[in-house]
Design an enzyme around this catalytic site. Sequence first.
Site, mmCIF file in Angstrom:
data_model
loop_
_atom_site.group_PDB
_atom_site.id
_atom_site.type_symbol
_atom_site.label_atom_id
_atom_site.label_comp_id
_atom_site.label_asym_id
_atom_site.label_seq_id
_atom_site.Cartn_x
_atom_site.Cartn_y
_atom_site.Cartn_z
ATOM 1 N N GLN A 1 0.825 -1.202 0.000
ATOM 2 C CA GLN A 1 0.000 0.000 0.000
ATOM 3 C C GLN A 1 0.863 1.257 0.000
ATOM 4 O O GLN A 1 1.680 1.440 0.903
ATOM 5 C CB GLN A 1 -0.898 -0.016 1.235
ATOM 6 C CG GLN A 1 -1.974 1.048 1.218
ATOM 7 C CD GLN A 1 -2.857 0.953 2.449
ATOM 8 O OE1 GLN A 1 -2.420 1.213 3.555
ATOM 9 N NE2 GLN A 1 -4.107 0.586 2.250
ATOM 10 N N GLY A 2 0.680 2.095 -1.001
ATOM 11 C CA GLY A 2 1.403 3.365 -1.073
ATOM 12 C C GLY A 2 0.461 4.522 -0.839
ATOM 13 O O GLY A 2 0.028 5.191 -1.781
ATOM 14 N N SER B 1 0.456 6.610 2.686
ATOM 15 C CA SER B 1 1.099 7.638 3.516
ATOM 16 C C SER B 1 2.350 8.188 2.835
ATOM 17 O O SER B 1 3.015 7.492 2.075
ATOM 18 C CB SER B 1 1.511 7.053 4.866
ATOM 19 O OG SER B 1 0.382 6.663 5.601
ATOM 20 N N SER C 1 4.244 -1.598 4.201
ATOM 21 C CA SER C 1 4.556 -2.968 4.650
ATOM 22 C C SER C 1 4.692 -3.888 3.454
ATOM 23 O O SER C 1 3.993 -3.709 2.452
ATOM 24 C CB SER C 1 3.444 -3.489 5.562
ATOM 25 O OG SER C 1 3.329 -2.662 6.685
ATOM 26 N N GLU D 1 -14.446 -4.541 5.900
ATOM 27 C CA GLU D 1 -14.151 -5.598 6.880
ATOM 28 C C GLU D 1 -15.367 -5.952 7.725
ATOM 29 O O GLU D 1 -15.381 -6.966 8.393
ATOM 30 C CB GLU D 1 -12.980 -5.182 7.756
ATOM 31 C CG GLU D 1 -11.671 -5.296 6.987
ATOM 32 C CD GLU D 1 -10.537 -4.565 7.661
ATOM 33 O OE1 GLU D 1 -10.815 -3.640 8.438
ATOM 34 O OE2 GLU D 1 -9.381 -4.921 7.401
#
Lengths: 386, 317
Positions: free
Chosen positions: A128-129, A131, A163, A246
């Site tokens: 995930q890019g 922040s 991550s 979720e």
Amino acid sequence: MDLAYTEEEQEFRARLRAWLAAVLPGLPAKPRPDDWPGRRAYDTAWQRMLYDAGYAGLHWPVDAGGRGATPTQHLIFLEETERAGAPYVGANFVGLLHAGPTIAAEGTAEQRARWLPPVLRGDEIWCQGFSEPEAGSDLAALRTRAVRDGDHYVVSGSKIWTSHAEVADWCELLVRTDPAAPRHRGISWLAMEMDAPGVTVRPLRTLAGSTEFAEMFLDEVRVPVSHRVGAENDGWRVTMVTLSFERGTAFVGEVVACRRTLAALAADARRNGRWDDPVLRRRLGRLNAEFRALWRLTQWNVSEAQRAGSGGVPGTGGSVFKLRYSHARQELYEAAAEVLGADSADLDREWVLDRLSSLSYTIAAGTSQIQRNIVAERILGLPKGR
Amino acid sequence: MDFQLSDDQRALRAGVRELLAGRFGRDRMRAALDAATGVDRALWRELGEAGFFALRLPEAEGGVGLGLPEAALLFEEAGRSLLPGPLIATHLVAGSVKGAARGEAVVAVLDAGQPVAHLGEADALLVLAPANAPRAPGGTLRDAAPVRDAAGPVRSADPFTPLWRVTDPVEAGEPLPGAGRLREEGALLAAAEQLGSAARTTEMAVQHAGAREQFGAPIGSFQAVKHLCAGMLVRAELARSAVYAAAVTADPVEIAGAKLLADDAAVRNARDCLQVHGGMGFTWESDVHLHLKRAWLRSGQWLTAAAAEEMLAGDLC
């Protein structure tokens, strides 16, 4: 109010339990935390086993290749896999829980066919890019630029806290495509190949000593326009769609794990005599109340999502949960340190590393301060301000 | 699994809220406070007619035939509205004390070592078995008058709850059939009252924070205030899950957890509500102190934090 599981749900649990009992003994040994290729191989092999057994994408919609399970079935799945000591979602996290659902909800038929099956099979890993060094809690301040050049975007900027960046094949990337537009309206969502020229990954060492995430530098990376999901400049909305995905299940496994840790702590305290200290004993008793209640709150949120149907529910119940859970889990390891006594300085003792890792819980995925703003403004209706 | 209120439960809650708003709204509540009337017998009978006390008695015995979850919803509303009187004890023994089910009798509760609430107005007295004798019969019934004659009034910190100090040991009365769970059920219903109070003080704080302006803006727009309010909601909602689940399972450890968290939510939310109200929160005119004083009192009743924590610790082994 009914806490009993239906016959169908009980059958689902029994089948899953039997399958876990059959396959888990055959798993290879867990890789070391710093062995990233090993971790990827381990996590994706587990995902492949889930796929072959029909458990991959359990909570994904059927038309996206998922099983269309109810939130309660998903809760049972997460509860049972954690109880059985099955591998965690690991490197498959972003693909299964963020990028995949986003593509399922907002992607074209072509995009879904290209990206979703490899996620479900464990063939491809996503990171995930979102922040950036100057865009953390204030994500909409992101500055990574994407400039149109024919049928490509040329992307430059930097991302942080990514991550699994070292082992990912794809990155879900938020970029600014219209710098002149109001902040939330000039952002687009792109799928970027991690081996594209111009992508540099620099691992960041956490205070626990491991490299759980990375910085990512993007220098004129070319991303095909066809890799944009959703309309240009609609990326903020596209991203937010996933946040309710979720359906209350985000921390099911972790609450189960915390309750097991708490029981193990009590057993240890009995062995080393610290149980005789009423202050510590009562502290553990209070944590028992806390985690039992967090489990019930999970069931409450999941039931609410189930009633809301496939439309999903706003993630606000999740903010209430996360505020209390993240704090409780840190308290759990503080209590663990007290049980360990002098051994709490020994990194090789159980819970010592967990205590360090737990320091991120009140920061990652929305700091407690941001969560309180969300609760105050979106649930309680207090006016926006500073 | 469907851990949400059913339509019937929602209707029940709405009905009780409406009843209490009509019969014990703020004006009447404050009038009752000023008059220091204690238990209002007419209101008590109305509560009886509404099924407050007979809720869990079988329909064949003139009861409503509902269970603990519904009782928890009722007592949550009682806690919200600051309804005074020994509601829990009267509810618990509604099947054993003549007139209690219909709201014609007031039953106080004696827990050794604790002051007795509403002893002066009580027709009967429920004597709880000690907490450390979990397998003993849960309690016995006695005539209230002789105990009252030997008791001395306490100047109660909670203006809605007159207290009496009983120093002489009280002999056990007639045993109550099937009374083994009196303390647990009392603790659960007290937790439900605490939950109602905690949710109410959250609303009061949010209402005030949205209306009161300082520095040219509602104080609720400042994060320092906003975060207090968010913390209040989190406490109330965690307590809600704990209380409702304990009402469904009736598990003693789960009840202990619910009481612990609901006590905490009621007391700390009332404290934060007081803080959000600033100087007004420290006045007699504000309702905040009424919630806080009652919450403090309830924390010491049925199951204390110390006893609950020890029970919950014991459950880990």
